[in-house]
Write a protein that holds these residues in place. Structure first.
Motif, PDB file in Angstrom:
ATOM      1  N   ASP A 273     -27.132  73.108 -37.838  1.00 54.94           N
ATOM      2  CA  ASP A 273     -26.848  74.057 -36.755  1.00 54.94           C
ATOM      3  C   ASP A 273     -27.649  73.742 -35.496  1.00 54.94           C
ATOM      4  OD1 ASP A 273     -25.039  75.471 -38.306  1.00 54.94           O
ATOM      5  OD2 ASP A 273     -26.578  76.806 -39.113  1.00 54.94           O
ATOM      6  N   ILE A 274     -28.963  73.570 -35.654  1.00 56.68           N
ATOM      7  CA  ILE A 274     -29.795  73.402 -34.451  1.00 56.68           C
ATOM      8  C   ILE A 274     -29.563  72.052 -33.777  1.00 56.68           C
ATOM      9  CG2 ILE A 274     -31.571  74.958 -35.322  1.00 56.68           C
ATOM     10  CD1 ILE A 274     -33.283  72.561 -35.979  1.00 56.68           C
ATOM     11  N   SER A 275     -29.009  71.082 -34.518  1.00 65.36           N
ATOM     12  CA  SER A 275     -28.755  69.765 -33.931  1.00 65.36           C
ATOM     13  C   SER A 275     -27.367  69.652 -33.306  1.00 65.36           C
ATOM     14  CB  SER A 275     -28.887  68.679 -35.002  1.00 65.36           C
ATOM     15  OG  SER A 275     -27.850  68.798 -35.973  1.00 65.36           O
ATOM     16  N   GLY A 276     -26.510  70.636 -33.557  1.00 66.66           N
ATOM     17  CA  GLY A 276     -25.158  70.577 -33.012  1.00 66.66           C
ATOM     18  C   GLY A 276     -24.198  69.739 -33.819  1.00 66.66           C
ATOM     19  N   PHE A 277     -24.571  69.427 -35.072  1.00 66.34           N
ATOM     20  CA  PHE A 277     -23.699  68.581 -35.888  1.00 66.34           C
ATOM     21  C   PHE A 277     -22.720  69.392 -36.742  1.00 66.34           C
ATOM     22  CE2 PHE A 277     -22.803  65.601 -39.438  1.00 66.34           C
ATOM     23  CZ  PHE A 277     -22.342  64.538 -38.680  1.00 66.34           C
ATOM     24  N   ASN A 278     -22.909  70.688 -36.807  1.00 67.21           N
ATOM     25  CA  ASN A 278     -22.169  71.536 -37.742  1.00 67.21           C
ATOM     26  C   ASN A 278     -20.768  71.871 -37.225  1.00 67.21           C
ATOM     27  OD1 ASN A 278     -21.613  73.124 -39.948  1.00 67.21           O
ATOM     28  ND2 ASN A 278     -22.678  74.911 -39.154  1.00 67.21           N
ATOM     29  N   HIS A 279     -19.978  70.834 -36.965  1.00 60.67           N
ATOM     30  CA  HIS A 279     -18.595  71.057 -36.556  1.00 60.67           C
ATOM     31  C   HIS A 279     -17.741  71.353 -37.781  1.00 60.67           C
ATOM     32  CE1 HIS A 279     -18.539  69.651 -32.229  1.00 60.67           C
ATOM     33  NE2 HIS A 279     -19.783  69.440 -32.611  1.00 60.67           N
ATOM     34  N   LYS A 280     -16.823  72.279 -37.637  1.00 59.50           N
ATOM     35  CA  LYS A 280     -15.914  72.646 -38.727  1.00 59.50           C
ATOM     36  C   LYS A 280     -14.583  71.961 -38.468  1.00 59.50           C
ATOM     37  CE  LYS A 280     -18.334  77.027 -39.400  1.00 59.50           C
ATOM     38  NZ  LYS A 280     -19.441  76.669 -38.505  1.00 59.50           N
ATOM     39  N   MET A 281     -14.233  71.006 -39.326  1.00 59.46           N
ATOM     40  CA  MET A 281     -13.120  70.113 -39.043  1.00 59.46           C
ATOM     41  C   MET A 281     -12.555  69.565 -40.350  1.00 59.46           C
ATOM     42  SD  MET A 281     -15.550  67.025 -37.577  1.00 59.46           S
ATOM     43  CE  MET A 281     -14.372  65.691 -37.665  1.00 59.46           C
ATOM     44  N   TYR A 282     -11.707  68.554 -40.230  1.00 56.39           N
ATOM     45  CA  TYR A 282     -11.198  67.819 -41.391  1.00 56.39           C
ATOM     46  C   TYR A 282     -11.896  66.452 -41.403  1.00 56.39           C
ATOM     47  CZ  TYR A 282      -7.435  71.282 -40.825  1.00 56.39           C
ATOM     48  OH  TYR A 282      -6.712  72.450 -40.671  1.00 56.39           O
ATOM     49  N   GLY A 283     -13.177  66.435 -41.727  1.00 52.36           N
ATOM     50  CA  GLY A 283     -13.976  65.220 -41.604  1.00 52.36           C
ATOM     51  C   GLY A 283     -13.550  64.140 -42.576  1.00 52.36           C
ATOM     52  N   MET A 284     -13.328  62.915 -42.072  1.00 52.45           N
ATOM     53  CA  MET A 284     -12.804  61.823 -42.888  1.00 52.45           C
ATOM     54  C   MET A 284     -13.814  60.698 -43.131  1.00 52.45           C
ATOM     55  SD  MET A 284      -9.739  62.862 -43.521  1.00 52.45           S
ATOM     56  CE  MET A 284      -8.249  63.626 -42.901  1.00 52.45           C
ATOM     57  N   SER A 285     -14.451  60.187 -42.053  1.00 54.74           N
ATOM     58  CA  SER A 285     -15.340  59.031 -42.246  1.00 54.74           C
ATOM     59  C   SER A 285     -16.269  58.851 -41.060  1.00 54.74           C
ATOM     60  CB  SER A 285     -14.531  57.743 -42.451  1.00 54.74           C
ATOM     61  OG  SER A 285     -14.030  57.265 -41.210  1.00 54.74           O
ATOM     62  N   GLY A 316     -30.707  66.232 -30.892  1.00 53.62           N
ATOM     63  CA  GLY A 316     -29.411  66.902 -30.978  1.00 53.62           C
ATOM     64  C   GLY A 316     -28.263  65.921 -30.790  1.00 53.62           C
ATOM     65  N   PHE A 317     -27.081  66.337 -31.235  1.00 51.78           N
ATOM     66  CA  PHE A 317     -25.872  65.516 -31.149  1.00 51.78           C
ATOM     67  C   PHE A 317     -24.978  66.020 -30.017  1.00 51.78           C
ATOM     68  CE2 PHE A 317     -27.250  64.992 -35.526  1.00 51.78           C
ATOM     69  CZ  PHE A 317     -27.051  63.633 -35.757  1.00 51.78           C
ATOM     70  N   THR A 318     -24.494  65.090 -29.205  1.00 57.28           N
ATOM     71  CA  THR A 318     -23.570  65.410 -28.126  1.00 57.28           C
ATOM     72  C   THR A 318     -22.322  64.557 -28.284  1.00 57.28           C
ATOM     73  OG1 THR A 318     -25.402  65.899 -26.617  1.00 57.28           O
ATOM     74  CG2 THR A 318     -23.237  65.493 -25.629  1.00 57.28           C
ATOM     75  N   ASP A 319     -21.162  65.197 -28.237  1.00 57.23           N
ATOM     76  CA  ASP A 319     -19.897  64.479 -28.389  1.00 57.23           C
ATOM     77  C   ASP A 319     -19.437  63.929 -27.035  1.00 57.23           C
ATOM     78  OD1 ASP A 319     -17.383  63.581 -29.376  1.00 57.23           O
ATOM     79  OD2 ASP A 319     -16.470  65.418 -28.599  1.00 57.23           O
ATOM     80  N   VAL A 320     -19.096  62.621 -27.015  1.00 59.03           N
ATOM     81  CA  VAL A 320     -18.635  61.988 -25.773  1.00 59.03           C
ATOM     82  C   VAL A 320     -17.261  61.350 -25.941  1.00 59.03           C
ATOM     83  CG1 VAL A 320     -20.979  61.561 -24.945  1.00 59.03           C
ATOM     84  CG2 VAL A 320     -19.835  59.814 -26.334  1.00 59.03           C
ATOM     85  N   ALA A 321     -16.597  61.599 -27.066  1.00 56.38           N
ATOM     86  CA  ALA A 321     -15.321  60.926 -27.342  1.00 56.38           C
ATOM     87  C   ALA A 321     -14.258  61.263 -26.306  1.00 56.38           C
ATOM     88  CB  ALA A 321     -14.823  61.289 -28.741  1.00 56.38           C
ATOM     89  N   MET A 322     -14.168  62.523 -25.930  1.00 56.60           N
ATOM     90  CA  MET A 322     -13.112  62.916 -24.994  1.00 56.60           C
ATOM     91  C   MET A 322     -13.346  62.307 -23.618  1.00 56.60           C
ATOM     92  SD  MET A 322     -11.387  66.688 -24.739  1.00 56.60           S
ATOM     93  CE  MET A 322     -11.062  66.599 -26.504  1.00 56.60           C
ATOM     94  N   ASN A 323     -14.608  62.242 -23.196  1.00 57.22           N
ATOM     95  CA  ASN A 323     -14.911  61.626 -21.899  1.00 57.22           C
ATOM     96  C   ASN A 323     -14.517  60.153 -21.873  1.00 57.22           C
ATOM     97  OD1 ASN A 323     -15.980  64.042 -21.014  1.00 57.22           O
ATOM     98  ND2 ASN A 323     -18.099  63.470 -21.446  1.00 57.22           N
ATOM     99  N   LEU A 324     -14.630  59.495 -23.028  1.00 59.55           N
ATOM    100  CA  LEU A 324     -14.308  58.070 -23.127  1.00 59.55           C
ATOM    101  C   LEU A 324     -12.864  57.831 -23.550  1.00 59.55           C
ATOM    102  CD1 LEU A 324     -17.564  56.929 -24.945  1.00 59.55           C
ATOM    103  CD2 LEU A 324     -16.967  56.473 -22.565  1.00 59.55           C
TER     104      LEU A 324
END
Length: 542
Positions: A273-285, A316-324
């Motif tokens: 939670d505190i790192s920002g990794f706790n995304h709720k999704m269909y995690g594959m790999s 902490g984790f930051t998602d940059v996939a959409m920006n790229l």
């Protein structure tokens, strides 16, 4: 002006971004002719594992067949033979093998591996526990059942890592669905999933002789329908931490997990939670890679719909996939794509990382997904990723799952093997549903390969060890592959592109015992073996 034009045309002819096809599918040509028999509605699995079973320097691979027989493909100088019976692995017929992950668990110099299988769940399965395959002097494998440690459950993938730094590698197994229900609204319309999940397992290696199941003791017996896990030293403190992905998180409320290793204490801390990794999704790999060349490892995560690329900075984790534009959220309109293996590699050895994503249809209640879901290839142009999938030669529309990267033909570039699961629609469409080998036909730059060998309190495979290469002002960090892609594992040789440079300028190896090894002026286009004692062996002089 004519000279300038000619120079430009030559550069274009060598560029992967040009019109020339980059990869050629050659499975039949190099002997990999096995076609899955029958039909099956197999959705997950299809893992691949790169392994040099006989230490001849030509990497082989293991193909996980799911409900169909699995195969060991022995590399004979760039062509392959089916060596399943020769190595005694036909004894695994009858197992529903979803993935395979390799490690020298007893430090005897030969690569062993474990299979993860669909033992039970949803009223199905082979009713068997996972198996450890012990390599006997590179000539055969001995089956060691793990049934006393692991009940027959739905094991989807695994990762190796020495969590207590005792020199013997430990094993974490992702455990999937026990039973599946559906959620309904007040009118009785089905609106979601209601799974019951098995708990994940940790096998602690006892001096290379046996294992102890210790997941509850270490606090990492998560039960969130996990499809993937990876041991990796996230915080660079000299021990391997644990990341894991859970499927159906949007419905179960159980998101992805980041467990920090508290070595020398026998505990992990849940920092999800505190790192920002706790995304709720269909995690594959997972697909680790220092995509931005800033000297730390980032993590590409696949999903149904939006994929993620996490940078780890300031704890902490930051998602940059959409920006790229690497998120792959939709195949078209509101119809989602399904990504399985997302793997970074340097396809033309110009010094930066490109990205291959295996895609594949899966029957879902929700969300809405497409049947024709072809593989993707993105080339990195100075930090900008360009989608060259359609002209690349890898954009196959079958249901791809596990994928691996290695130089199977020793021609100085990295190739892709991608496995498929056999689904009925493919047969109806008259598609040949078999494994795909994509030979890299790029005019590549120069490169260096490094194979790490641990000794003493560093496990022989050196999982968790990192190499930082500094070349022309850029920093590139890599870590030994302990299990990446969907239920798969690529080469454990770490490759670095040099472009037109003839020497590697500087590399620092960070071993898990806190020591470092400095390398410089290594000659191009060679694989070097480096031990934790600082010994360096040139593959060209062996």
């Amino acid at each position: 002006m004519m000279r300038l034009l000619l120079f430009f045309l030559i550069l274009l002819s060598f560029s992967p971004g040009g019109n020339a096809q980059i990869f050629t599918e050659v499975s039949n040509e190099i002997g990999i002719d096995y076609v899955y028999p029958g039909n099956d509605f197999q959705m997950a699995g299809g893992g691949l594992m790169v392994i040099d079973v006989n230490n001849d320097g030509w990497e082989d691979f293991y193909q996980c067949g799911g409900v169909f027989p699995s195969k060991l493909w022995l590399n004979k100088g760039g062509t392959f033979i089916d060596a399943t019976q020769e190595y005694g692995l036909d004894s695994l017929d009858g197992y529903f093998i979803q993935g395979a992950i390799g490690a020298d668990y007893n430090n005897d110099g030969f690569q062993d591996f474990v299979i993860v299988n669909f033992g039970s769940g949803m009223g199905m399965g082979d009713k068997k526990s996972p198996v450890l395959l012990k390599n006997i002097n590179g000539k055969s494998f001995q089956m060691i059942s793990l049934e006393e440690l692991l009940p027959a459950e739905d094991y989807a993938s695994a990762s190796w890592g020495d969590i207590n730094n005792d020199g013997f590698v430990d094993l974490y197994l992702s455990n999937y669905v026990a039973s599946m229900g559906v959620l309904q609204d007040s009118s009785g319309r089905e609106i979601g999933y209601n799974p019951t999940c098995f708990e994940n397992k940790l096998l602690l290696n006892i001096d290379g002789e046996n294992f102890k199941e210790s997941s509850e003791e270490y606090g990492i017996n998560n039960g969130g329908c996990s499809l993937a896990s990876i041991f990796t030293d996230i915080d660079n403190d000299g021990d391997v931490d644990l990341l894991l992905l859970n499927d159906f998180g949007v419905w179960t409320g159980e998101g992805n997990k980041y467990f920090r290793n508290n070595f020398p204490e026998k505990t992990f801390s849940d920092l999800s939670d505190i790192s920002g990794f706790n995304h709720k999704m269909y995690g594959m790999s997972f697909g680790p890679g220092d995509y931005d060349l800033d000297g730390d490892i980032d993590y590409y995560i696949t999903n149904i719909g939006q994929n993620y690329l996490f940078e780890y900075k300031n704890e902490g984790f930051t998602d940059v996939a959409m920006n790229l534009k690497l998120d792959e959220s939709f195949a078209y309109d509101s119809v989602r794509s399904t990504s399985w293996s997302g793997l970074f590699f340097d396809l033309e050895f110009d010094g930066d990382l490109d990205l291959f994503i295996s895609q594949g249809n899966i029957a879902t209640l929700i969300p809405k997904t497409t049947i024709l879901d072809s593989n993707k290839l993105f080339i990195n142009n100075n930090g900008v990723f360009e989608d060259i999938s359609e002209s690349s030669g890898v954009a196959d529309v079958l249901s791809h799952r596990g994928s691996v990267i290695f130089d199977y033909d020793h021609d100085g570039d990295l190739d892709i093997i991608s496995s498929v699961v056999k689904l009925p629609w493919g047969a109806y469409a008259n598609k040949e549903q078999k494994i795909k080998v994509y030979r890299n036909d790029t005019k590549s730059g120069n490169w260096i390969g490094i194979r790490l060998v641990g000794e003493g309190e560093i496990c022989r495979d050196a999982f968790g060890t990192k190499i930082l290469v500094e070349q022309n002002g850029k920093k590139h960090m890599k870590e030994v592959d302990a299990g990446t892609g969907h239920s798969s594992q690529s080469t454990r040789i770490l490759y670095f592109g040099l472009g037109q440079d003839k020497y590697l300028q500087k590399a620092t190896i960070f071993w898990l015992d806190g020591t470092t090894t400095q390398l410089s002026k290594l000659k191009k286009n060679r694989v070097y073996e480096v031990t934790s004692k600082g010994e360096v062996r040139d593959s060209m002089n062996q």
